[in-house]
Design a protein around this motif. Sequence first.
Motif, short mmCIF file in Angstrom:
data_model
loop_
_atom_site.label_atom_id
_atom_site.label_comp_id
_atom_site.label_asym_id
_atom_site.label_seq_id
_atom_site.Cartn_x
_atom_site.Cartn_y
_atom_site.Cartn_z
N ASP A 72 54.03 39.09 37.45
CA ASP A 72 54.33 40.31 38.20
C ASP A 72 54.54 41.52 37.29
O ASP A 72 54.13 42.63 37.60
N ASP A 73 55.15 41.31 36.11
CA ASP A 73 55.48 42.44 35.23
C ASP A 73 54.58 42.56 34.01
O ASP A 73 54.85 43.34 33.10
N GLY A 74 53.49 41.77 33.95
CA GLY A 74 52.58 41.86 32.82
C GLY A 74 51.71 40.63 32.71
O GLY A 74 51.45 39.96 33.70
N ALA A 75 51.29 40.33 31.49
CA ALA A 75 50.44 39.16 31.27
C ALA A 75 50.80 38.52 29.93
O ALA A 75 50.94 39.22 28.92
N ALA A 76 50.96 37.20 29.96
CA ALA A 76 51.15 36.43 28.74
C ALA A 76 49.78 35.97 28.26
O ALA A 76 49.00 35.44 29.05
N VAL A 77 49.48 36.21 26.98
CA VAL A 77 48.15 35.91 26.45
C VAL A 77 48.27 35.17 25.13
O VAL A 77 49.00 35.60 24.23
#
Length: 110
Positions: free
Chosen positions: A23-28
């Motif tokens: 919801d608040d970003g992306a883990a990559v």
Amino acid sequence: MKVLPHIERGIHQIHNILIEFRDDGAAVESYFTAFQRQPTQSGEVEQVDMKGRYLDWFVRRDDEWRILNRVVVFDWVENMPLPPGTEAERFGNKTPIGAPCPNDPVYTVF
């Protein structure tokens, strides 16, 4: 970042990228392979073979994804002496060869 201007020759590749949107970003997680020729702290030139992963947290700003935080995980680092012979001897007729900006052949294309 301090060593980048002193890298005599280098190859950096990004591969096997895993993205998990939240919801608040992306883990990559992005695997990397880097092979570069650079000076040691004593001034000698060595070749370094590195492999690892970038663990990034991306956020969206003005319709663009940007890295907010990065952790670099090194899974392999090997410092090696330079191979014998000049680049001309090792590369032979395999030309053109890559070069730092602005002398790399890519700058004649773009």
